[in-house]
Write an enzyme that holds these catalytic residues in place. Structure first.
Site, PDB file in Angstrom:
ATOM      1  N   SER A  21      41.657  31.389 -35.151  1.00 45.66           N
ATOM      2  CA  SER A  21      40.996  30.595 -34.121  1.00 45.66           C
ATOM      3  C   SER A  21      40.602  31.482 -32.934  1.00 45.66           C
ATOM      4  CB  SER A  21      41.906  29.437 -33.704  1.00 45.66           C
ATOM      5  OG  SER A  21      41.178  28.448 -33.028  1.00 45.66           O
ATOM      6  N   ASP A  63      39.725  25.116 -39.065  1.00 44.06           N
ATOM      7  CA  ASP A  63      40.604  25.998 -38.281  1.00 44.06           C
ATOM      8  C   ASP A  63      41.794  26.513 -39.093  1.00 44.06           C
ATOM      9  OD1 ASP A  63      42.504  26.982 -36.318  1.00 44.06           O
ATOM     10  OD2 ASP A  63      41.351  25.889 -34.818  1.00 44.06           O
TER      11      ASP A  63
END
Length: 340
Positions: free
Chosen positions: A40, A195
C-alpha cells in the site's frame, strides 16, 4: 564507503510521510538500499527508492503533493452518499486511483525506470531478490496473496514488461474506497486485485531467507501507537457497539497475519523501526488516519519528524553483529547438525 541494507515498508495511507523521515535518517547513517518491499503506502515509498529516488527527493514530492486528488470526485461520487453507493455497486469501489497511477508514472519516467525490467537485478541468488522493488497485493478472486512482479507470470504476463506504477496501484487499492484493478489470466478469467494490506501489511518475511550469516541487515519500517512496537495488552480493544465491531474486523484483517508471523520469527521486532502515528496539534494528541487526505503541512511535518526520531533512536542501539549472534546462532547450529 556505503553500508548496505534491505528495507520493508508497512502500509499506512497518508502516514507514509513518516516512512520517508525514517528512511532519511537511515541514509544519513550511510546505508543504501539493495532490495525494497512495500504494501500500500509502503509500496509507494519503496517503489520510489527502487527506481533511484533519494529520501530528500521523496520528501519534496510528498510535501507538495495534494493528497485530496487521491479522493477526487467524479459525476457520481459528487452526488453524495447515493452517488457513492451507485459507484460502489457499479465499480466495486467508490473512487478511482487513476491520479495516483499517473502521478507515480510521471515520477518513474524522470528516472527512466517505468517497468520492472528496468529494475531487474541480474544474477540474483534467489527469486526473492530478482527485482529491486516488490509489492504485496490481494487477489480476491483466488483468495490469495500476490507478490509482484513475480506472481504476474501466473496470469500469463511478462513481469519485466509490467508497469511499476500499475503494481503500486494494485497494492494500495483499499477495498470499497478504491476501484479494484482487474487482471485477466491466461484462461480469460478476470481477477479482482486490491490492497495487499488485507493479507500482509508488513511483509518483513519476504526478504528473509534465514541465512546463518547474512551480508547485510533487513530493516523494517512500521507504524505504532504509544511509541512502542510490541504486541501486548495495549493492543486490546473492547468491542461493544456495531461500529467498534466493524473497526475491530478491519483491524484484525489488516494485522492478524503479520502479528502471527512476527511473533513467531525471532528478531523481527528488534530490526523494526516503530514509527508513531500520533502527532501533537494545538497541544492535543491525535492519531492520523490512513485516509486523512486533507492533511495539513504541520501534520505532514510532524509525521516526518516522528519517522526521523524513530530511526535515530533505533540506530543508537542497533548492532548487526550482535543481532546475528542472538538470532542466527540457532540457524547455524541446526545447519551444522544436519551436516554432521
Amino acid at each position: 564507503m556505503y553500508k548496505l541494507c534491505d528495507g520493508v515498508f508497512e502500509g499506512g495511507g497518508v502516514k507514509g510521510i513518516g516512512l520517508v523521515g525514517a528512511v532519511h535518517e537511515i541514509e544519513m547513517a550511510g546505508y543504501r538500499f539493495v532490495n525494497v518491499v512495500g504494501t500500500s503506502a509502503g509500496a509507494i515509498v519503496a517503489s520510489l527508492l527502487g527506481v533511484g529516488f533519494t529520501s530528500g527527493e521523496i520528501k519534496d514530492e510528498m510535501m507538495k503533493l495534494d493528497f485530496r486528488k487521491f479522493q477526487k470526485n467524479d459525476t457520481l461520487t459528487g452526488m453524495g452518499l447515493v452517488g457513492k453507493a451507485v459507484k460502489f455497486v457499479w465499480k466495486n469501489g467508490v473512487y478511482s486511483a487513476d491520479y495516483l497511477e499517473a502521478w507515480l508514472e510521471e515520477l518513474f519516467q524522470r528516472k527512466g525506470k517505468t517497468c520492472f525490467g528496468d529494475i531487474r537485478i541480474e544474477n540474483a541468488e534467489h527469486e526473492r531478490y530478482r527485482y529491486k522493488f516488490q509489492a504485496i497485493a490481494s487477489d480476491l478472486s483466488d483468495s490469495r496473496m500476490l507478490v509482484l512482479p513475480r506472481d504476474l507470470q501466473n496470469f500469463g504476463l511478462n513481469p519485466d514488461r509490467f508497469s511499476i506504477a500499475k503494481a503500486v496501484r494494485m497494492s494500495m487499492s483499499i477495498p470499497v474506497f478504491y476501484e479494484p484493478v482487474i487482471l485477466t489470466d491466461a484462461d480469460g478469467r478476470d481477477h479482482m486485485i486490491v490492497d495487499g494490506g488485507l493479507l500482509s501489511n508488513y511483509p518483513v518475511w519476504l526478504l528473509d531467507d534465514n541465512a546463518p550469516d547474512p551480508l547485510y541487515p533487513t530493516f523494517g519500517f512500521r507504524f505504532c501507537s504509544f511509541g512502542v512496537d510490541e504486541y501486548g495488552p495495549q493492543d486490546y480493544q473492547a468491542i461493544g457497539t456495531p461500529v467498534s465491531f466493524v473497526k475491530a474486523l478491519v483491524r484484525t484483517t489488516l494485522d492478524a497475519h503479520d502479528k502471527h508471523f512476527i511473533s513467531g520469527a525471532s528478531g523481527d521486532l528488534e530490526r523494526t523501526i516503530p514509527i508513531s502515528a500520533d502527532i501533537i496539534i494545538n497541544s492535543k494528541k491525535c492519531a492520523v488516519s490512513a485516509v486523512h487526505f486533507g492533511i495539513k503541512p504541520q501534520e505532514r511535518d510532524s509525521l516526518y519528524q516522528n519517522g526521523a526520531s524513530a530511526a535515530k533512536n533505533f540506530l543508537r542501539t542497533w548492532d548487526f553483529e550482535e543481532w546475528k549472534r542472538k538470532y542466527r546462532k540457532k540457524t547455524r547450529l541446526m545447519r551444522k547438525a544436519r551436516i554432521a
